[in-house]
Scaffold this motif. Structure first.
Motif, short mmCIF file in Angstrom:
data_model
loop_
_atom_site.label_atom_id
_atom_site.label_comp_id
_atom_site.label_asym_id
_atom_site.label_seq_id
_atom_site.Cartn_x
_atom_site.Cartn_y
_atom_site.Cartn_z
N ILE A 65 6.18 47.18 95.17
CA ILE A 65 5.41 47.07 96.41
C ILE A 65 3.92 47.30 96.16
O ILE A 65 3.52 47.83 95.12
N HIS A 66 3.11 46.92 97.14
CA HIS A 66 1.70 47.29 97.13
C HIS A 66 1.59 48.73 97.57
O HIS A 66 2.26 49.15 98.52
N PRO A 67 0.78 49.56 96.89
CA PRO A 67 0.71 50.98 97.26
C PRO A 67 0.39 51.24 98.72
O PRO A 67 0.84 52.23 99.30
N PRO A 87 4.70 50.74 92.30
CA PRO A 87 3.55 49.90 92.66
C PRO A 87 3.42 48.70 91.75
O PRO A 87 3.74 48.75 90.55
N GLY A 88 2.94 47.60 92.33
CA GLY A 88 2.74 46.38 91.58
C GLY A 88 1.32 46.25 91.06
O GLY A 88 0.52 47.18 91.12
N GLY A 89 1.00 45.05 90.55
CA GLY A 89 -0.31 44.78 89.99
C GLY A 89 -1.07 43.74 90.76
O GLY A 89 -0.68 43.34 91.87
N ALA A 90 -2.14 43.25 90.16
CA ALA A 90 -3.02 42.31 90.85
C ALA A 90 -2.35 40.95 91.04
O ALA A 90 -2.57 40.28 92.06
N GLU A 101 9.01 47.57 83.32
CA GLU A 101 8.71 48.78 82.56
C GLU A 101 9.27 50.02 83.24
O GLU A 101 9.69 50.98 82.58
N SER A 102 9.29 50.00 84.58
CA SER A 102 9.83 51.16 85.31
C SER A 102 11.34 51.30 85.12
O SER A 102 11.89 52.37 85.39
#
Length: 395
Positions: A65-67, A87-90, A101-102
């Motif tokens: 998700i987006h933070p 949290p995801g990335g750009a 990775e999580s």
């Protein structure tokens, strides 16, 4: 991680669903990212989460998700047995890599990566992807391209016709063996590839196609959302499931049937409390929504369920129906035994089942019969129960 997810992990984390929901996606309209807009009375994201949570071969579900969206996520995921979100990335590719990775510490064998904006995911699409992973490193659902394709020039004119032979429309969830897709995403960091299959393909490995579904469409525009909403304007879909359970008699001074303790000259033998009535009812509900059976959600090899009250299983089955946006219309239970006599306890069993599932007593039928002293029930060696569940799901 919830208790149920932790229990599944301890039993062996075979397969994880990773749902990508970190995009902003405001093109559909409104002030919310599209995955949190309402569809059929529930957030778009919840639809696919509920399907993954109900699938008996998905060990755990994690959402990227987006933070800033944590409160929206909590509302969409309420009541579902999910891993903690990350949290995801750009970019989407960054979000998938971070999600993978999580999961490394959980060491899953396989991962199914799904876009949150595809709400109408079905059990059979998941099944086909999973089956293909038995023999391939990656598999994706797809549909053959049926329309003629045109290439346009800079002025909007037709520059040519594209041969559609061999062209397919890719969907999600895209399934992979965990190790290869994790390594491929790390190697592709900083690139912009169109989907996860392309990431694995870039390493030289083969990804196979499995049949997708027209309904498994992605919501991208406001028109897509309106089209999807029309699915919920009909009467809904009736599903019927059947359950059957048997437990042997053993030492004891009571049995538990339908969540009610009944004095008896024997007990029932089982890993949990051996409540044949609630086991049959739970399996009937699981069957109605194609969610497997008790043994796949609560394996008897797991010590956590030794002696457990069976209302845990029935409540879980009912919760999956609710998560899918459905409701239980009727339950019909038949107990098969010579003794104890069920008649004096029938009303209590009806009331207890209704209480566990939050139903009115008028939706629960409890009957009893004997086998005319034939077979193991006739000899008093065990008790049996069969049940039917009628469920209404969104159309």
């Amino acid at each position: 991680m919830t208790a149920d997810s932790e229990g599944k992990r301890q039993g062996g984390l075979k397969r994880v669903a990773l749902v990508v929901a970190a995009g902003r996606g405001y093109r559909v309209g409104g002030q919310l990212p599209k995955q949190y807009l309402t569809l059929g009375g529930r957030p778009i994201l919840r639809h696919c989460l509920a399907t993954f949570a109900a699938h008996p071969d998905i060990s755990a579900v994690r959402v990227v998700i987006h933070p800033d969206d944590r409160p929206l996520y909590e509302q969409a995921a309420r009541g579902l047995d999910l891993l903690e979100p990350v949290p995801g990335g750009a970019e989407r590719q960054d979000s998938v890599r971070l999600g993978l990775e999580s999961l490394e510490g959980l060491a899953p064998d396989q991962v199914l990566i799904h876009d949150a904006a595809r709400p109408f995911l079905t059990m059979d699409v998941i099944d086909r992807v999973i089956a293909a992973l038995d023999t391939h490193a990656g598999a994706i659902p797809a549909l053959p391209q049926a329309d003629t394709l045109k290439r346009a020039d800079d002025d909007g004119g037709i520059a040519g016709t594209v041969d559609r032979a061999g062209l397919w429309r890719a969907q999600t969830p895209q399934g992979f063996r965990f190790g290869p897709i994790m390594q491929a995403h790390r190697a592709a960091a900083g690139q912009t590839l169109t989907d996860d299959a392309a990431v694995l393909e870039a390493t030289g490995q083969t990804v196979v196609l499995t049949p997708g579904a027209e309904d498994n469409a992605k919501i991208t525009t406001l028109e897509d959302l309106h089209r999807a909403e029309r699915r919920f304007q009909g009467p809904g879909e009736i599903r019927v499931g059947h359950g059957f359970d048997v437990h042997a008699c053993g030492p004891g001074d009571h049995v538990v049937l339908g969540g009610v303790r009944i004095p008896h000259t024997q007990g029932l033998v089982g890993h949990s409390d051996a409540d044949v009535a609630l086991h049959a009812l739970a399996d009937a509900i699981y069957g109605a929504i194609a969610a497997g059976d008790i043994g796949r959600h609560f394996p008897p090899t797991d010590a956590r369920w030794k002696g457990a009250p069976s209302d845990v299983f029935l409540r879980h089955a009912g919760g999956l129906v609710e998560a899918l946006g459905g409701r239980i219309v009727n339950l019909d239970l038949t107990l098969i035994c010579e003794r104890p006599k069920i008649g004096p306890h029938r009303a209590a069993i009806v009331a207890r089942v209704a209480e566990i599932l939050g139903l009115s007593g008028g939706r629960v039928s409890v009957k009893a019969t004997t086998s005319e002293r034939l077979g193991f029930t006739g000899r008093g060696e065990g008790l049996a129960a069969q049940a039917t569940a009628t469920v209404m799901l969104p159309g």
